[in-house]
Design an enzyme around this catalytic site. Structure first.
Site, short mmCIF file in Angstrom:
data_model
loop_
_atom_site.label_atom_id
_atom_site.label_comp_id
_atom_site.label_asym_id
_atom_site.label_seq_id
_atom_site.Cartn_x
_atom_site.Cartn_y
_atom_site.Cartn_z
N ARG A 298 -7.00 11.12 -5.78
CA ARG A 298 -8.20 10.38 -5.37
C ARG A 298 -9.43 11.28 -5.37
O ARG A 298 -10.52 10.88 -5.81
CB ARG A 298 -7.96 9.80 -3.97
CG ARG A 298 -9.16 9.13 -3.32
CD ARG A 298 -9.48 7.81 -3.98
NE ARG A 298 -10.51 7.10 -3.24
CZ ARG A 298 -11.81 7.33 -3.33
NH1 ARG A 298 -12.24 8.28 -4.15
NH2 ARG A 298 -12.69 6.65 -2.64
N ASP B 188 -7.08 -3.35 -7.26
CA ASP B 188 -7.73 -3.97 -6.11
C ASP B 188 -7.96 -5.44 -6.41
O ASP B 188 -8.20 -5.81 -7.57
CB ASP B 188 -9.07 -3.28 -5.81
CG ASP B 188 -9.63 -3.70 -4.46
OD1 ASP B 188 -9.25 -3.09 -3.44
OD2 ASP B 188 -10.43 -4.66 -4.42
N ARG C 51 -3.23 6.64 1.03
CA ARG C 51 -3.75 7.85 1.66
C ARG C 51 -2.75 8.60 2.52
O ARG C 51 -3.00 9.76 2.88
CB ARG C 51 -4.98 7.49 2.51
CG ARG C 51 -6.21 7.16 1.67
CD ARG C 51 -7.37 6.72 2.55
NE ARG C 51 -7.14 5.39 3.10
CZ ARG C 51 -7.90 4.83 4.04
NH1 ARG C 51 -8.88 5.52 4.59
NH2 ARG C 51 -7.63 3.61 4.46
N ARG D 114 0.83 -1.22 0.00
CA ARG D 114 0.00 0.00 0.00
C ARG D 114 0.85 1.26 0.00
O ARG D 114 0.47 2.29 0.56
CB ARG D 114 -0.98 0.01 1.19
CG ARG D 114 -2.03 -1.06 1.10
CD ARG D 114 -3.05 -0.94 2.22
NE ARG D 114 -3.96 -2.07 2.21
CZ ARG D 114 -4.71 -2.45 3.24
NH1 ARG D 114 -4.66 -1.78 4.37
NH2 ARG D 114 -5.52 -3.48 3.16
#
Length: 344
Positions: A40, A77, A31, A27
């Site tokens: 995003r 994903d 974020r 990851r």
């Protein structure tokens, strides 16, 4: 494609022991990066980000530009496979992925036997764009979810704490559950092969819920389907390295390596390091396993853990990583310190 001579990451996966291990983070496009949050917001929904090659390529490259990691991992994903099999998929804000549950023969009958490659075409375009922009020495990782882990979401329609709905499904009707696994095996292998043909150097199979299975079920629903994917990828791309990540499998990992034939394994945070050194790293290169919470906390404990992990695994082929994905509120300065410490 990156070559073994160019890439520390590929050299480690080929079994070479390096003085300084290569590093990337699960990851790493996410974020915790302000530039990711900006893209995003422009993309709209999460699936809009995954299926837009402009946006997906940009966020894949962002951590390479900022930190100079030794590998990039495709931004996508694991649930794009059920989506490409015809299962309705959406992401609920603040709650994560949602699917229409597949809990009986009627619903499974509505799922395609093979993936719709047109659904996944934007992903392959993302791969081509990222590959064209990556430095030659930076490895590029494609991935899929393992059939067991993806099936748990397909059955329940969402993530569950104990994967109970999927366990009850295979206990009630193992043949029908096996049909679902078969479709995931075929679709996942086709997906990985297409990613390789578009430009990834390595593929990783994420079995995030492998640790929820007992030993006999682990063999049936984790090892055997993964072996079929590995064989299908090797039949078309024999030189491409395949990393397995049976998270939580612990002492079953040697059986997983022998049964699946993967080239390397990822390690969760909790696994015993001496067991890894003696029973796993003697078989294949290993990747992991810093606690993401330690990275978020930073400070002296981060320094100590980096030193301890390097001491534990540095005498064999090793890729530095986390035991799971980086936490969204991890300070950027801590990641910068981590990279510097690994490369010191």
């Amino acid at each position: 494609m990156a070559t073994r001579d160019d890439s520390l990451f590929l050299r480690a996966l080929s079994g070479e022991t390096l003085a300084k291990p290569p590093i990337w983070l699960m990851r790493q496009a996410g974020r915790f990066l302000p530039e990711y949050r900006e893209v995003r917001a422009r993309a709209g929904g999460f699936l809009d980000l995954c299926y837009n090659p402009d946006f997906a390529a940009e966020v894949t490259l962002q951590p390479i530009r900022r930190f100079g990691f030794d590998a990039a991992i495709l931004f996508s994903d694991i649930l794009v496979i059920p989506h490409a099999l015809g299962q309705k998929l959406w992401f609920a804000t603040g709650e994560g992925p949602r699917l229409e549950p597949v809990a009986d023969a009627k619903r499974l009958g509505e799922i395609h036997e093979e993936i719709d490659q047109d659904v996944l075409a934007p992903v392959y375009e993302t791969v081509r764009r990222v590959k064209a922009a990556l430095p030659a020495q930076t490895g590029f990782i494609g991935f899929c979810g393992a059939p067991w882990t993806v099936a748990t979401y397909m059955v329940a329609g969402r993530g569950t704490p104990d994967q109970g709905p999927a366990k009850e499904f295979f206990a009630r009707d193992p043949a029908l559950f096996g049909e679902m696994i078969d479709r995931l095996v075929i679709g996942s292998a086709a997906y990985l092969n297409a990613q390789i043909e578009a430009g990834v150097d390595v593929v990783q199979i994420f079995d995030s819920w492998a640790g929820s299975l007992g030993e006999s079920d682990f063999e049936r629903w984790c090892i055997a389907p993964t072996r079929r994917i590995v064989d299908a990828v090797r039949a078309r791309h024999p030189g491409v390295k395949i990393i397995g990540f049976p998270r939580g499998a612990g002492r079953l990992i040697p059986a997983y390596i022998a049964g699946t034939g993967v080239d390397a394994v990822g390690l969760e945070t909790e696994i015993d390091r001496s067991f890894v050194r003696e029973q796993i790293q003697s078989l294949v290169p290993v990747q992991g396993h810093l606690d993401p919470h330690v990275l978020r906390a930073g400070g002296p404990e981060l320094e100590r853990e980096v030193e301890a992990i390097r001491a534990a695994f540095g005498a064999g082929p090793f890729v530095f990583n986390l035991g799971h994905g980086i936490l969204p509120d991890t300070p950027i300065a801590h990641v910068e310190r981590l990279v510097a410490a690994v490369r010191a």
